[in-house]
Design a protein around this motif. Structure first.
Motif, PDB file in Angstrom:
ATOM      1  N   LYS A   1      58.251  34.477  39.727  1.00  0.00           N
ATOM      2  CA  LYS A   1      57.009  34.834  40.430  1.00  0.00           C
ATOM      3  C   LYS A   1      55.849  34.370  39.571  1.00  0.00           C
ATOM      4  CE  LYS A   1      58.986  37.767  43.491  1.00  0.00           C
ATOM      5  NZ  LYS A   1      60.228  37.964  42.742  1.00  0.00           N
ATOM      6  N   PRO A   2      54.991  33.540  40.110  1.00  0.00           N
ATOM      7  CA  PRO A   2      53.859  33.051  39.322  1.00  0.00           C
ATOM      8  C   PRO A   2      53.037  34.198  38.729  1.00  0.00           C
ATOM      9  CG  PRO A   2      53.915  31.982  41.472  1.00  0.00           C
ATOM     10  CD  PRO A   2      55.001  33.007  41.471  1.00  0.00           C
ATOM     11  N   ASN A   3      52.618  34.030  37.520  1.00  0.00           N
ATOM     12  CA  ASN A   3      51.764  35.003  36.853  1.00  0.00           C
ATOM     13  C   ASN A   3      50.337  34.821  37.352  1.00  0.00           C
ATOM     14  OD1 ASN A   3      49.937  36.168  35.053  1.00  0.00           O
ATOM     15  ND2 ASN A   3      51.414  36.073  33.380  1.00  0.00           N
ATOM     16  N   GLU A   4      49.886  35.805  38.103  1.00  0.00           N
ATOM     17  CA  GLU A   4      48.557  35.677  38.724  1.00  0.00           C
ATOM     18  C   GLU A   4      47.434  35.713  37.701  1.00  0.00           C
ATOM     19  OE1 GLU A   4      47.507  34.934  41.649  1.00  0.00           O
ATOM     20  OE2 GLU A   4      49.450  34.851  42.632  1.00  0.00           O
ATOM     21  N   VAL A   5      47.684  36.337  36.590  1.00  0.00           N
ATOM     22  CA  VAL A   5      46.648  36.407  35.570  1.00  0.00           C
ATOM     23  C   VAL A   5      46.387  35.005  35.013  1.00  0.00           C
ATOM     24  CG1 VAL A   5      46.089  37.248  33.268  1.00  0.00           C
ATOM     25  CG2 VAL A   5      47.054  38.799  34.956  1.00  0.00           C
ATOM     26  N   ALA A   6      47.462  34.315  34.699  1.00  0.00           N
ATOM     27  CA  ALA A   6      47.322  32.951  34.181  1.00  0.00           C
ATOM     28  C   ALA A   6      46.667  32.072  35.237  1.00  0.00           C
ATOM     29  CB  ALA A   6      48.683  32.394  33.808  1.00  0.00           C
TER      30      ALA A   6
ATOM     31  N   SER B   1      44.717  32.971  37.642  1.00  0.00           N
ATOM     32  CA  SER B   1      43.299  33.307  37.784  1.00  0.00           C
ATOM     33  C   SER B   1      42.464  32.631  36.710  1.00  0.00           C
ATOM     34  CB  SER B   1      43.091  34.823  37.632  1.00  0.00           C
ATOM     35  OG  SER B   1      43.604  35.503  38.730  1.00  0.00           O
ATOM     36  N   LEU B   2      43.009  32.616  35.533  1.00  0.00           N
ATOM     37  CA  LEU B   2      42.251  32.066  34.415  1.00  0.00           C
ATOM     38  C   LEU B   2      41.866  30.615  34.669  1.00  0.00           C
ATOM     39  CD1 LEU B   2      41.075  32.512  31.647  1.00  0.00           C
ATOM     40  CD2 LEU B   2      43.267  31.851  30.651  1.00  0.00           C
TER      41      LEU B   2
ATOM     42  N   SER C   1      40.259  35.447  41.221  1.00  0.00           N
ATOM     43  CA  SER C   1      41.101  36.598  40.905  1.00  0.00           C
ATOM     44  C   SER C   1      41.744  37.179  42.159  1.00  0.00           C
ATOM     45  CB  SER C   1      40.275  37.683  40.226  1.00  0.00           C
ATOM     46  OG  SER C   1      39.284  38.164  41.126  1.00  0.00           O
TER      47      SER C   1
ATOM     48  N   LEU D   1      45.958  37.657  29.465  1.00  0.00           N
ATOM     49  CA  LEU D   1      46.957  36.593  29.376  1.00  0.00           C
ATOM     50  C   LEU D   1      47.566  36.540  27.979  1.00  0.00           C
ATOM     51  CD1 LEU D   1      48.381  34.308  30.764  1.00  0.00           C
ATOM     52  CD2 LEU D   1      46.537  32.787  30.084  1.00  0.00           C
TER      53      LEU D   1
ATOM     54  N   GLN E   1      53.055  40.467  40.071  1.00  0.00           N
ATOM     55  CA  GLN E   1      52.440  39.176  39.730  1.00  0.00           C
ATOM     56  C   GLN E   1      51.078  39.359  39.076  1.00  0.00           C
ATOM     57  OE1 GLN E   1      54.038  37.054  43.732  1.00  0.00           O
ATOM     58  NE2 GLN E   1      52.658  35.876  42.429  1.00  0.00           N
TER      59      GLN E   1
ATOM     60  N   GLN F   1      50.484  41.550  37.120  1.00  0.00           N
ATOM     61  CA  GLN F   1      50.800  42.094  35.799  1.00  0.00           C
ATOM     62  C   GLN F   1      50.419  43.552  35.608  1.00  0.00           C
ATOM     63  OE1 GLN F   1      52.236  38.795  35.868  1.00  0.00           O
ATOM     64  NE2 GLN F   1      52.509  39.599  33.814  1.00  0.00           N
TER      65      GLN F   1
END
Lengths: 336, 336
Positions: free
Chosen positions: A47-52, A54-55, A60, B55, B114, B116
DNA sequence: CTGTTAGCGCATTCAG
DNA sequence: CTGAATGCGCTAACAG
């Protein structure tokens, strides 16, 4: 540890760029590579890391909602609309409750800004002009939802208060009432919607050659209701009112309770109606005739307005969207 | 564009590490450098980007809350506790409302994962075992709050239902009641708390040599109340009940309304009490004697439990924390 | 005490 | 169509 795009790339024997491409469907990928990537994703439960994400994308997909008090029925109804429509736009909601503390609201705004929310919705009973000023400064788009105060300098969603009281007053008149009192909330009146509500009431009375009579309450609680009743109990007993139109459901209900304690029956001795259309108004006996404010829709429209501007990357129009109200006819009003 | 750590570093004429150090107070920095950095932060109105920070630190300081329906009074009360205590721990809340759709809840869990979130709180009236299974799988700590169902396999916060009904029943008995009926909700009874509630009631009755009598309702709405009343109206008229103990406030209120429609007065002809301690119970007339569940505290304790385990990085204890209830004595119960 | 460097997980140029 | 390289904004070794 959760698997990353790297793990997927390795397993599928492609580069991370390719994986990114199939995830986002952003560029053509050969069927074979796609198949392998998809398979790896499946196996690794990636599952893609949404935090990364977003960065790098600077999106967001989160909006902040600052409310006065989540426990408040009005707030939570509006919030439903915000949440549900927000989700349709693929946005999550970051929620905070300020309990009316203006400083706390400022802090939340900062916090949310740091968490990179793309917009903010304010649902409150109070007015925080400094907050609005600050949001303008840090350039976070926001929509204000305020049941009491009249907002001019910001995007907001409301009802036409004057029109709403006009309609209800007219309804009472149509039911044969002539001696109708309006119970208003005396608090910060020059800046609140109460002014408009009173105008609507007055206008309807005037147009029917009836005499308007405003009764002021100092609050919405039982104590305030008691004071009101004490002030006008003689007038009521002398039948100088056939109906009382209350500026809020909760006040109407407290009024009914006070009346009942004094042996005055609603609607037989006097008719009562409210404003809001809260859950309470339906359950109480006699069920309350009231002006139903479209809480859910207000939230829904506000968030839609906000997100449309966010998605289009164009500035939010600072106007007021008016939503229609409905007169709910129930049993607290008698036909004369 | 908001300013970044780089801008601050440049302006203060130090490296970004130094800036980071003063922000986080993580390592000693010379007074002079600190002063310059602080000044630059002030001037640039710099706010650290929490997304970037998350992150690298792998701490989002966000918890996800999945609720059945925010509009529900019970849910929003619990949410208050969650929000307020969560904030004390410096956590924000990502909120979503599933409206009872189990599949939707699964999706939210993924979404939150996702984004986090560091933990999840479930506030629901329904039971979603697949969701709990999934959360276990993806190793997100969670606490379940469920008013109706008995949860065994997860961390949860609840009240001692048996004890609660016992106490209320005993109170009724102390008030001189002997013919007390318990109005239960017949739905999924083998897995819900209703079983325990009935036990508490039965035990109190038994210990006082009184005969227990369970009346089953098929729901909590007005219709269900109507059915109940129709079923037992003769018993009531024949004074074969002096009190009715309802499994939920809302049902008690509907019951009171139905009774009133039939000319039966509460508490003069029959006493009624509820369970929950919702806002409604206080406003209604006669005000409802009820078992007050500590909604706020339940939320507060749940989030504290969750976050303590998160902060300590040790697994959540899968037990049930029981919170005390309170008998609220009001006017719907008469002393005999 | 401080600066340089690496890297968090990902999207996105830019070559090929 | 694909991979290597760059960087989003920040923290955390590491070396000085």
């Amino acid at each position: 540890m959760a698997s990353t795009i790297k793990d997927v790339a390795k397993m599928a024997d492609v580069s991370i760029s390719t994986v990114s491409r199939v995830i986002n469907d952003s560029k053509p990928v050969s069927p074979e590579a796609r198949r392998r990537v998809l398979h790896a994703i499946e196996v690794l439960d990636y599952k893609p890391n949404e935090v990364a994400r977003s960065l790098v994308t600077k999106k967001s997909n989160i909006i902040g909602v600052i409310v006065n008090d989540i426990g408040n029925g009005y707030v939570s109804q509006v919030l439903r609309g915000v949440e549900e429509i927000g989700r349709m736009f693929n946005y999550d909601i970051l929620l905070s409750s300020s309990y009316g503390d203006l400083e706390v609201e400022m802090k939340f705004a900062n916090l949310f800004s740091q968490k990179q929310v793309e917009g903010i919705i304010l649902i409150s009973d109070i007015l925080n002009e400094r907050l609005m000023y600050k949001l303008d400064q840090i350039k976070i788009p926001y929509v204000v939802i305020n049941r009491f105060y009249t907002i001019d300098q910001a995007a907001t969603v409301s009802i036409n208060n004057k029109n709403a009281t006009y309609k209800m007053t007219q309804y009472l008149i149509d039911e044969g009432h002539e001696k109708i009192g309006y119970v208003a909330l005396r608090k910060d009146m020059d800046r609140t919607n109460e002014t408009y509500k009173i105008k609507g009431y007055r206008e309807a009375m005037q147009q029917n050659d009836l005499k308007a009579k405003i009764i002021y309450a100092e609050g919405l609680d039982q104590e305030a209701a008691e004071d009101v009743i004490e002030d006008i109990i003689e007038d009521i007993e002398d039948k100088r009112y056939t109906a009382l139109f209350c500026t809020q459901d909760i006040l109407a209900i407290h009024l009914m309770n006070e009346l009942s304690d004094r042996g005055i029956r609603v609607p037989d001795d006097i008719s009562i109606c409210g404003f809001g259309g809260t859950e309470l108004s339906e359950i109480i006996r006699p069920s309350l005739t009231t002006v139903k404010e479209p809480f859910y829709d207000i939230g829904a429209v506000a968030v839609r307005k906000l997100l449309k501007s966010v998605e289009a990357k164009q500035e939010l129009k600072r106007d007021t969207v008016f939503l229609p109200v409905e007169i709910i006819k129930r049993n607290s009003v008698k036909t004369i």
